[in-house]
Design an enzyme around this catalytic site. Sequence first.
Site, PDB file in Angstrom:
ATOM      1  N   GLY A 294      32.532  44.120  41.707  1.00 22.63           N
ATOM      2  CA  GLY A 294      31.718  44.391  42.762  1.00 22.63           C
ATOM      3  C   GLY A 294      33.016  44.777  43.621  1.00 22.63           C
ATOM      4  CB  ALA A 295      34.425  44.687  46.867  1.00 19.55           C
TER       5      ALA A 295
ATOM      6  CG  HIS B  43      37.603  47.141  39.834  1.00 20.84           C
ATOM      7  ND1 HIS B  43      37.561  46.791  41.310  1.00 20.84           N
ATOM      8  CD2 HIS B  43      37.097  45.581  40.117  1.00 20.84           C
ATOM      9  CE1 HIS B  43      37.293  45.502  41.800  1.00 20.84           C
ATOM     10  NE2 HIS B  43      37.323  44.788  40.795  1.00 20.84           N
TER      11      HIS B  43
ATOM     12  CD  GLN C 243      34.190  34.058  39.588  1.00 20.86           C
ATOM     13  OE1 GLN C 243      33.526  35.194  38.401  1.00 20.86           O
ATOM     14  NE2 GLN C 243      34.912  35.012  38.984  1.00 20.86           N
TER      15      GLN C 243
ATOM     16  CG  ASP D 263      42.393  38.322  38.664  1.00 21.48           C
ATOM     17  OD1 ASP D 263      42.620  37.485  39.307  1.00 21.48           O
ATOM     18  OD2 ASP D 263      41.224  39.217  38.663  1.00 21.48           O
TER      19      ASP D 263
ATOM     20  CB  VAL E 123      45.775  49.365  39.730  1.00 20.33           C
ATOM     21  CG1 VAL E 123      46.348  50.960  41.066  1.00 20.33           C
ATOM     22  CG2 VAL E 123      45.507  49.997  38.630  1.00 20.33           C
TER      23      VAL E 123
ATOM     24  CB  SER F 177      37.790  43.025  46.047  1.00 18.34           C
ATOM     25  OG  SER F 177      37.379  43.363  44.649  1.00 18.34           O
TER      26      SER F 177
HETATM   27  O1  PAF Z   1      37.784  39.695  37.220  1.00 25.22           O
HETATM   28  C1  PAF Z   1      36.655  39.168  38.471  1.00 25.22           C
HETATM   29  O2  PAF Z   1      36.304  40.126  39.120  1.00 25.22           O
HETATM   30  C2  PAF Z   1      35.418  38.097  37.503  1.00 25.22           C
HETATM   31  O3  PAF Z   1      36.110  37.279  37.934  1.00 25.22           O
HETATM   32  C3  PAF Z   1      34.752  38.320  36.779  1.00 25.22           C
HETATM   33  C4  PAF Z   1      35.493  38.487  35.441  1.00 25.22           C
HETATM   34  C5  PAF Z   1      33.619  39.548  36.537  1.00 25.22           C
HETATM   35  C6  PAF Z   1      33.687  36.975  36.104  1.00 25.22           C
HETATM   36  O4  PAF Z   1      33.413  37.335  37.342  1.00 25.22           O
END
Ligand code: PAF
Length: 288
Positions: free
Chosen positions: A35-36, A41, A65, A154, A180, A190
């Site tokens: 989200g955010a 995205h 995480q 990432d 981006v 985010s």
């Molecule tokens: O990259 C992210 O936003 C998160 O690490 C993911 C892949 C949605 C897992 O929570």
Amino acid sequence: MPGAIPLIDTPAAMRQAVGAARAAGRRIGFVPTMGALHAGHVSLVERAARECDDVAVSIFVNPTQFGPGEDFARYPRTLAADLALLAPHGVRWVYAPEAAAVYPPADATRIVVEGPARGFEGAIRPGHFSGVATVVCRLLLAVPADVAYFGAKDWQQTLVVRRMVRDLGLPISIVVCPTVREADGLAMSSRNAYLSAAERARATALNAALERAAAAWEAGADVAAIEAAMREPLLAAGVAIDYATVVDAESLASPTAGRSAVALVAGRLGTTRLIDNRALPPRSDGDG
Ligand code: PAF
């Protein structure tokens, strides 16, 4: 006016919806998120919409995480704004489970990826990639799509997810899409929302470090010289550097001749931790 996107909150309902669509011959794209949402995205969603018949997006701030003392509690939760952002992009389902739907009570199972999860984010954030692998696996089971889309920002995460999918034989293709950036080069994230105005101005140093890395790499510099070049703009901007280096793009070991490399940077501005990277083409002389 696009209609409201159906919100699904259990793995069973999500599996049923995606399964029915696939049984009808539709190709499904999946964009996992916390989200955010921002333009990065949206670029994943747009790519999925171009390449698939239907798109599912998950919105789930995954507790496993985040380490102790990290930003789980303050991570932005902006569901209404996220849904409004997704509305014009043809998303068919949003999967937004509660934590208990992803991690049932007394849950005791985690996935541990080694190899690409070692070093860098894996060293600085112990347990982070186990949390990522565990949730991505559970999300892929809940959303049995044909293709899942991840952002290249990432970089190490994309290596971990690819390796897990390969090792477990999960029946899905993984597509990694370009980062981006804002007009001044800052990678969309985010976590940029945490930056004060002054920190936001200084945050361009990460991209400046990557520009330096790319120029030095192209000029044939060795790793030590590239690292020195990267550190200059970071130190000038007051970034507390976690790492700034060049490694092999797949193994994250020292670069070698004829293989693609990647410049990686991570650092902190105040209480905000930012990461970024830049892919580098193969060189005939590896690390020089
Ligand atoms: O990259 C992210 O936003 C998160 O690490 C993911 C892949 C949605 C897992 O929570």
